[in-house]
Structure formats: C-alpha cells, structure tokens
Design a protein around this motif. Structure first.
Motif, PDB file in Angstrom:
ATOM      1  N   VAL A 235       3.553   0.285   2.705  1.00 45.52           N
ATOM      2  CA  VAL A 235       3.308  -0.451   3.940  1.00 45.52           C
ATOM      3  C   VAL A 235       3.202  -1.937   3.633  1.00 45.52           C
ATOM      4  CG1 VAL A 235       1.721  -0.817   5.869  1.00 45.52           C
ATOM      5  CG2 VAL A 235       2.124   1.500   4.993  1.00 45.52           C
ATOM      6  N   GLY A 236       4.024  -2.734   4.313  1.00 45.47           N
ATOM      7  CA  GLY A 236       3.933  -4.186   4.231  1.00 45.47           C
ATOM      8  C   GLY A 236       4.436  -4.788   2.937  1.00 45.47           C
ATOM      9  N   MET A 237       4.510  -6.113   2.948  1.00 44.78           N
ATOM     10  CA  MET A 237       4.780  -6.922   1.757  1.00 44.78           C
ATOM     11  C   MET A 237       3.738  -8.039   1.797  1.00 44.78           C
ATOM     12  SD  MET A 237       8.976  -7.134   1.663  1.00 44.78           S
ATOM     13  CE  MET A 237       9.119  -7.514  -0.086  1.00 44.78           C
ATOM     14  N   TYR A 238       2.583  -7.762   1.197  1.00 41.15           N
ATOM     15  CA  TYR A 238       1.445  -8.670   1.280  1.00 41.15           C
ATOM     16  C   TYR A 238       1.455  -9.639   0.110  1.00 41.15           C
ATOM     17  CZ  TYR A 238       0.040  -4.998   4.494  1.00 41.15           C
ATOM     18  OH  TYR A 238       0.013  -4.075   5.505  1.00 41.15           O
TER      19      TYR A 238
ATOM     20  N   VAL B 269       0.876  -1.170   0.000  1.00 40.93           N
ATOM     21  CA  VAL B 269       0.000   0.000   0.000  1.00 40.93           C
ATOM     22  C   VAL B 269       0.910   1.215   0.000  1.00 40.93           C
ATOM     23  CG1 VAL B 269      -1.863   1.213   1.144  1.00 40.93           C
ATOM     24  CG2 VAL B 269      -1.724  -1.276   1.297  1.00 40.93           C
ATOM     25  N   GLN B 270       0.917   1.976  -1.086  1.00 42.93           N
ATOM     26  CA  GLN B 270       1.878   3.062  -1.258  1.00 42.93           C
ATOM     27  C   GLN B 270       1.244   4.430  -1.019  1.00 42.93           C
ATOM     28  OE1 GLN B 270       4.260   2.806  -4.854  1.00 42.93           O
ATOM     29  NE2 GLN B 270       5.655   1.501  -3.700  1.00 42.93           N
ATOM     30  N   VAL B 271       2.072   5.286  -0.406  1.00 48.04           N
ATOM     31  CA  VAL B 271       1.664   6.653  -0.093  1.00 48.04           C
ATOM     32  C   VAL B 271       2.713   7.598  -0.659  1.00 48.04           C
ATOM     33  CG1 VAL B 271       1.142   8.297   1.751  1.00 48.04           C
ATOM     34  CG2 VAL B 271       0.567   5.878   2.040  1.00 48.04           C
ATOM     35  N   PRO B 272       2.349   8.529  -1.539  1.00 43.63           N
ATOM     36  CA  PRO B 272       3.336   9.508  -2.021  1.00 43.63           C
ATOM     37  C   PRO B 272       3.694  10.459  -0.882  1.00 43.63           C
ATOM     38  CG  PRO B 272       1.149  10.050  -2.833  1.00 43.63           C
ATOM     39  CD  PRO B 272       1.030   8.725  -2.157  1.00 43.63           C
TER      40      PRO B 272
ATOM     41  N   TRP C 233      -5.489  -2.962   4.044  1.00 48.17           N
ATOM     42  CA  TRP C 233      -4.621  -1.932   4.600  1.00 48.17           C
ATOM     43  C   TRP C 233      -4.744  -0.608   3.853  1.00 48.17           C
ATOM     44  CZ3 TRP C 233      -2.149  -0.988   8.926  1.00 48.17           C
ATOM     45  CH2 TRP C 233      -1.967  -2.041   9.824  1.00 48.17           C
ATOM     46  N   ARG C 234      -5.073  -0.653   2.589  1.00 50.41           N
ATOM     47  CA  ARG C 234      -5.297   0.605   1.854  1.00 50.41           C
ATOM     48  C   ARG C 234      -6.462   1.363   2.475  1.00 50.41           C
ATOM     49  NH1 ARG C 234      -8.504   3.141  -1.130  1.00 50.41           N
ATOM     50  NH2 ARG C 234     -10.006   1.432  -1.113  1.00 50.41           N
TER      51      ARG C 234
ATOM     52  N   PRO D 113      -5.687   9.681   1.882  1.00 50.69           N
ATOM     53  CA  PRO D 113      -6.682   9.302   0.859  1.00 50.69           C
ATOM     54  C   PRO D 113      -6.073   8.895  -0.474  1.00 50.69           C
ATOM     55  CG  PRO D 113      -6.619  11.682   1.162  1.00 50.69           C
ATOM     56  CD  PRO D 113      -5.784  11.105   2.242  1.00 50.69           C
ATOM     57  N   GLN D 114      -4.818   9.277  -0.703  1.00 53.17           N
ATOM     58  CA  GLN D 114      -4.172   8.933  -1.975  1.00 53.17           C
ATOM     59  C   GLN D 114      -3.469   7.573  -1.935  1.00 53.17           C
ATOM     60  OE1 GLN D 114      -1.857  12.676  -2.182  1.00 53.17           O
ATOM     61  NE2 GLN D 114      -2.842  13.018  -4.156  1.00 53.17           N
ATOM     62  N   ALA D 115      -3.605   6.878  -0.830  1.00 55.52           N
ATOM     63  CA  ALA D 115      -2.980   5.555  -0.729  1.00 55.52           C
ATOM     64  C   ALA D 115      -3.533   4.627  -1.796  1.00 55.52           C
ATOM     65  CB  ALA D 115      -3.230   4.972   0.661  1.00 55.52           C
TER      66      ALA D 115
END
Length: 545
Positions: free
Chosen positions: A489-492, A454-457, A501-502, A511-513
C-alpha cells in the motif's frame, strides 16, 4: 547546477562586442570567436568597425590574447564564425554588410595560400541569410538548426531544423510551440545525445531578463519536447545571454553575455558545472531528434526477428530503454518487443542486474489487473528467450500512476528499472514517458530514491482484486525467483507515514502487514539499510523499529 561563471577577462574580451564562441574540433585548447573591436580589418576613419573572426589558445591555465584570422577570411565586411564540419576541415561563416544579413560561406580553413582556395564557397542550404536567418548550428554535418523570422512561425525569431539527405538539405521545419513563442528564440545548440537542445529566448515568461539560456529534451516515445527549463543564475542574467556551447567533456560551457559587469558590449564567459552534463557524454540511436519519426516507423514495421538486438551491447553502450507500451488488448507494440529482447540479452549477459518491471494501466481499463496479464506475458517472453529470472521483480501499479491523464495510450505501459546500474559494465539510459508533475513522474522519482510500503502477503487473484478496490494506490508484487505475491500500500517517503498505515491495515484484518523499505526500487533488509542510512537518514527509524 552551475558552480561558477567566469569572465574571460580583458586579455580576451574587448570594449566592443565579443560573441559566438566556437570550440576547435581538433584542439581542445583553442577557441574561435567573433568580435567587433578597434583594429579590425573593416574599421573606418570614424572608428566604426565591423566584425572579424579571432582565436585564442589556453596556455598554462590562461587564455592568451586573441589573434585575428588572415585576410583570406576577414575583410572590410562583417565576418562571423558559425561552425565547423564534423572533422574540422571546413569552417562555416557569414559575410555581409551588417551582422544581420549577408551570405553563408564554407572555407577550407587553411592559412597556407598553397593549401587553400582563393575564394570561399557559398553554402547551399535552407537558410536565407540575406533575409535575416541566423545563428546556425551544425550537428554531425547532417542536421542544421537555425533561427528565422520567416512567415508561418510563432512570432519573432523561431528555431527551425533541416536534415541533409540524398545529397541535399530538406525544407526547414519549425521546431514547434513548446520551443518557440511570440518572442525571439535563437542560438540553438544540440548536445551529443541528439535530444537535448539548448537555446536562448527573450520570452518574458521564461526569462529573468533579456535573452536567457534554456534547455529542453526531445522525448522519442511521444515525438515531443519537454517544457524548456531555465537554469537561472549565475548562467543567466538581466542582460542577453546567448551562444551557449558545450565541449565534449560536458563539464563546462562557453557563452556570450551583455551582463553589466562585463568588459564591453558583450563578453565571452566560461560556466563551470558541478558535474558533467550527461547529454554531452552520450550518444543516441538514431543520432538526432529529426531522425526519430522515420526510425520509429521502420522499427514498428519490422518483424520480431528483425528487432532482435543481437549486437546492442557489443560497444559498451549507452543502451536506451523506453517504457514497454501495450494495446488495450494487452499486446506489446513491436518497438516494445525490441526493448524487451534487449532487456533479456542484458540479463543473460549480466545476471547480477536487479530488474524491476512495473506495469500501469489506464483508469478507463476494465480492471487494475490488466497490468497483471501484461506482466505475465512479459515474463513468459523473457523465459522463452532464456533470460535468468532470479533477479527480476514484477510490479503491477494499476491505474494509480498515470503518465498523462489526457492520453490513455501513454498510461498503458511497463516501466523498466535497474536497481544497481553502477554494477553493470554497460551504460543504460531510460526514456521518460510521464509528463512533469504527473503521478507517473512521482512514481519514477520514488523508484529512483527511497520509499516505503506497507506489504501484505497474499494468494489468489480474487484477493488482489479486492485489495485494489480498497487501496487503489496499492502495488502488487511478484518475485519470479520464488513465485510469491505480496501487496504493498502506497509509496511513502518517510517511515512514520508507512508505520501509520501498517497499524491501520493491522486493524483491518491484516495482522501480518509489515513496513518494507526500498532503495532504487529494490527492497532492502535492515542490515542492508545500514549501508544506505548516511545517504537516507530516515532509514534510521526503519532500522530501529
């Protein structure tokens, strides 16, 4: 995995003991072995026979009835073939009153009396065959492995190693407690990579019955052996399984076994593998594990200029990379600088290579951002050496994926990954630093398969530090092409876990995750995911989100 195990059949095997298969170094269709059978040179009137040396040849897909070697080699005593010189001009064999004691001899191995000496030369080395030292394996004429009960071992037969240097064999060294046990370890075979050791043991904690065939790998970085693994059935059985050898192709193995379905006391068998054993099709620098400590010392003591791998790719590989270990101060060890220079050369030669550099720190380090500073220094070095940075991604995994929780030095590392090795004309190998079962081992496994994040800029180191405190298993990523940062976040291993998780992050002010999918450590788009969905069906959920 072993696909099948085949008995050589009654055309080759006898009612007695057939053992010690040796492959001819000059003729792939010929196999030598030793046998205690009726008709041998040393049979007495009561029918008791000693061991003679035989050979059989493969013709039209069938192994032919064996033929006994000449009286120059086979006598009324027990002869056992032990190995060949590197080019096949010499035969090492034992001769003694029993199978368990005698002398080790070296023969020119010529049948023509005009081309050979009348008497064989005694082998001058560290083995004491008259005291029961046995099962030698000769590697490149310079490495000798054998089994011995000599004092100072761990009990029973232990495996020892000696090297030929400056005209003589060095004193034999015990290979250590990872390999040896209070029981018997014997029949060593060192694969062509000089790191993979096959051997047999009757240690009940590692055997399914009798002597079983195991294998272990020497790890250059830690100067240690991996825990030996038992391949299980059908290679091993309730009987004694020994004398394992691989041909250069690595697609099969020859061994002897006393399993109950055999022809006699022990038989010769052929094991077929699903895929060739890569350790038999690769070579290493240095050539074999006993040479690694001195090589590492020489490399570590060299200057940065001396470590430049100017010709490392000229022969098509294989090229070996180890993790780039660094000091608590953030400086790479000299050996790491050598590998980094090799990586720079690889990227310059083949800009299409997709490189991921993943930094890790130890839990005792001041901040998970320690790895960020190391990655900055690494990227600066690559840029200074002229490596194109467009296809290099930097990841900082903090302290979440230790290689060894008891060894902080093993955790301070930068792992190297290549997402598309098949697109390179050079073979590449990676040495593993993480202990089996560790979080570091999980990280490497995930990086060589499918995982989601789950990526967050984000921007700014302060925000990154805050995110690591909130999500200590997170990974910061920087693309050197664009200079942008993101935090994953994490390695799912499934899309469902990542999507959960998003939603969690979206509810916490991000909110941009978004969910990102990675194959072999490289982020893929939904369009690219369609090319992988057959291999990784879980990508179907990602594509359809």
């Amino acid at each position: 995995p072993v696909a099948a195990v085949l008995n050589f059949g009654e055309a080759v095997n006898s009612k007695g003991a057939d053992f010690r298969p040796l492959l001819s170094p000059n003729d792939p269709q010929r196999m030598y072995f030793s046998s205690v059978r009726t008709g041998n040179t040393g049979c007495d009137r009561g029918g008791s026979c000693g061991s003679d040396i035989y050979f059989t040849e493969l013709e039209n897909g069938d192994w032919q009835p064996p033929r006994r070697l000449s009286v120059f080699l086979n006598t009324i005593q027990n002869e056992v073939a032990l190995g060949f010189g590197k080019v096949g001009g010499q035969l090492y064999f034992s001769r003694g009153e029993t199978l368990f004691s005698g002398d080790i001899l070296v023969d020119t191995f010529r049948e023509d009396v005009t081309e050979r000496t009348l008497f064989s030369t005694e082998f001058s080395g560290p083995m004491r065959a008259w005291e029961g030292d046995c099962a030698p394996f000769f590697f490149n004429d310079t490495i000798l492995l054998f089994a011995s009960r000599r004092p100072g071992g761990f009990g029973g037969l232990d495996l020892y190693v000696s090297t030929f240097s400056h005209g003589e064999w060095t004193p034999a060294q015990n290979t250590g407690p990872t390999i040896n046990s209070p029981y018997d370890e014997t029949s060593p075979f060192l694969a062509a990579d000089g790191r993979t050791l096959w051997f047999s043991t009757n240690d009940a904690s590692r055997s399914i019955g009798g002597l079983d065939i195991l294998h272990t790998t020497y790890i250059d970085r830690t100067l240690s052996w991996s825990p030996p693994r038992n391949p299980g059935m059908p290679l091993n059985s309730a009987g004694d399984d020994t004398d394992f050898v691989l041909p250069p192709t690595g697609d099969r193995a020859f061994f002897s076994s006393s399993r109950k379905e055999g022809q006699g006391e022990s038989d010769l068998y052929l094991a077929l593998f699903d895929t060739p054993q890569k350790e038999q099709t690769e070579t290493s620098i240095p050539a074999a594990f006993p040479l690694v400590p001195a090589y590492r010392e020489a490399v570590a003591g060299a200057s940065e200029a001396e470590l430049a791998p100017l010709d490392i790719f000229e022969n098509g590989g294989p090229v070996e990379f180890s993790p780039l270990f660094y000091l608590p101060s953030g400086e790479l060890f000299p050996a790491g600088m050598r590998d980094l220079r090799a990586l720079a050369q690889l990227v310059k030669n083949w800009p299409q290579a997709k490189i991921i550099l993943a930094a890790h720190c130890d839990a005792g380090d001041p901040s998970p951002l320690t790895g960020q500073a190391v990655l900055q220094a690494v990227s600066d070095s690559l840029r200074r050496w002229g490596a194109p940075l467009g296809s290099i991604v930097l990841r900082n995994a903090g302290a979440a994926y230790p290689a060894n929780e008891e060894n902080p030095a093993a955790n301070r590392r930068v792992d190297i990954f290549i997402a598309n090795p098949a697109e390179l004309p050079v073979a590449v190998r990676f040495n593993e630093a993480a202990a089996a079962g560790s979080a570091g081992a999980f990280f490497r496994k995930a990086m060589n398969s499918l995982f989601y994040q789950v990526q967050v800029p984000l921007t700014g180191g302060a925000v990154l530090d805050d995110l690591f405190r909130l999500y200590p298993d997170g990974i910061a990523e920087q693309s050197l092409a664009s200079g942008t940062f993101s935090f994953g976040v994490g390695m799912y291993l499934t899309f469902e876990q990542a999507e959960q998780w998003r939603r969690n992050l979206a509810g916490r002010g991000f909110p941009q995750a978004r969910v990102a999918a990675f194959v072999n450590g490289w982020e893929i788009s939904k369009e690219e995911a369609r090319q992988w969905v057959e291999l990784f069906p879980n990508l179907g959920e990602y594509i359809g989100q």
